[in-house]
Design an enzyme around this catalytic site. Structure first.
Site, short mmCIF file in Angstrom:
data_model
loop_
_atom_site.label_atom_id
_atom_site.label_comp_id
_atom_site.label_asym_id
_atom_site.label_seq_id
_atom_site.Cartn_x
_atom_site.Cartn_y
_atom_site.Cartn_z
N LEU A 1 -6.70 60.39 59.11
CA LEU A 1 -6.95 61.58 59.41
C LEU A 1 -5.41 62.00 58.56
O LEU A 1 -4.66 62.24 58.90
CB LEU A 1 -7.15 62.68 60.27
CG LEU A 1 -8.90 62.30 60.49
CD1 LEU A 1 -9.13 63.42 61.46
CD2 LEU A 1 -9.52 63.08 59.57
N ASP A 2 -4.97 63.15 57.54
CA ASP A 2 -4.27 63.35 57.34
C ASP A 2 -3.16 63.54 57.92
O ASP A 2 -4.14 64.60 59.48
CB ASP A 2 -4.07 64.85 56.25
CG ASP A 2 -4.18 63.66 54.79
OD1 ASP A 2 -3.68 62.36 54.61
OD2 ASP A 2 -4.30 64.25 53.37
N PRO A 3 -1.83 64.32 58.76
CA PRO A 3 -1.49 65.20 59.53
C PRO A 3 -1.86 67.22 59.18
O PRO A 3 -2.40 67.24 60.85
CB PRO A 3 0.41 65.34 59.20
CG PRO A 3 -0.02 63.65 58.66
CD PRO A 3 -0.90 63.56 57.85
N ALA B 1 -4.95 67.43 59.14
CA ALA B 1 -6.14 67.80 59.77
C ALA B 1 -6.37 66.91 61.50
O ALA B 1 -5.73 66.54 61.52
CB ALA B 1 -7.06 66.02 59.41
#
EC number: 5.4.99.25
Length: 303
Positions: free
Chosen positions: A46-48, A50
């Site tokens: 997950l992107d930071p 998110a």
């Protein structure tokens, strides 16, 4: 915070509610330390930016990570019309801005319909995909753009939850490899207004729709015994596979690398969930011609 004196053998799956601003790997390492686990892996970054469900596999559960990587995912996301960024989310630099646009609720609904089902999506340059061994996001930060091929993805659910003419909230269920921020950007482009993603929360990974997630703060406040009780059995990640019960002699044989004869009726090449006679999970097998089964990924602690 309870500290771990020494690492121990821990096998199972934890559903972490990843906090915003933290990389998936940092979240993994913090959780691994809390459990004192020797071996751990996450099942898709997950992107930071998110938040939400990040399944973490400990010990023997790392052998089935690929099944979770391949699983469908469900998200809630918020997009904002009128502004595009180089990353397609609110962490990037603004590259396009339009003030005079009007998008009706009906236009938004009609546009979303175009993105349901099997579609093609061009991955962002700001992604972990690699070009000749180098992550695309590193090249993007150097101002280098590489041509990317469109990939087939499936959007099985795309619902408009809220829309005020500028910001829109969506729930999205999709196949692996889907970039939600690019979906938001594409929707904005179709509406000729531009858009970028401002929020992303993963609701669940398929197979864990009804399971609870735990935050790092919650885990830190628990004694180790309570943390261990949060782990999910390994085989829950592969409940979509056909189960097959093996006799004790078949378990011994398949552990020795032998092909066993078990008339399952499964299609050749199909993955199977293997259990012993006492319902203990043995691992993953693969169906061969005439119903035979060979080992694919066996867990080492099953008796």
């Amino acid at each position: 915070m309870t500290t771990i004196e020494s690492q121990c053998s821990i096998d199972g799956i934890l559903l972490l509610n990843k906090p915003q601003g933290m990389t998936s790997n940092a979240a993994l390492q913090k959780t691994k330390h809390l459990f004192g686990a020797k071996k751990a892996g996450h099942t898709g970054s997950l992107d930071p930016l998110a938040t939400g469900m990040l399944p973490l596999c400990f010990g023997e559960a790392t052998k089935i990570c690929q099944y979770l990587l391949n699983a469908d995912k469900s998200y809630e996301t918020i997009g904002r019309l009128g502004i595009k960024t180089n990353t397609a989310d609110c962490t990037g630099e603004v590259i396009f801005c339009i003030e005079n646009y009007t998008v009706s609720h009906e236009e938004m609904i009609a546009t979303l319909e175009k993105y349901k089902g099997k579609i093609k999506q061009i991955p962002s340059m700001f992604s972990a995909l690699k070009h000749k061994g180098t992550p695309l996001y590193r090249l993007a930060r150097e101002g280098i753009e590489i041509e990317r091929k469109a990939r087939d993805i499936v959007i099985s659910q795309l619902n408009l939850e809220q829309f005020d003419g500028e910001c829109f909230t969506l729930t999205v269920s999709c196949s692996k490899g889907t970039y939600i921020r690019n979906l938001v950007e594409d929707i904005g482009d179709t509406l000729k207004a531009g858009a970028h993603m401002t929020k992303l929360h993963r609701l669940y990974t398929a197979g864990f729709e009804n399971n609870r997630m735990y935050t790092l703060d919650e885990l830190q406040d628990m004694p180790l015994s309570q943390r261990l009780a949060c782990l999910i059995p390994i085989d829950q990640a592969v409940q979509h596979l056909t189960p097959v019960i093996l006799s004790d002699s078949e378990v011994t044989a398949i552990r020795q690398g032998k092909v066993i004869s078990n008339k399952t009726g499964a299609v050749e090449g199909e993955d199977l969930r293997l259990y012993g006679e006492q319902s203990q999970f043995i691992g993953i097998g693969q169906a061969l011609i005439h119903g035979d089964i060979k080992a694919k990924r066996l867990v080492s602690f099953a008796l």
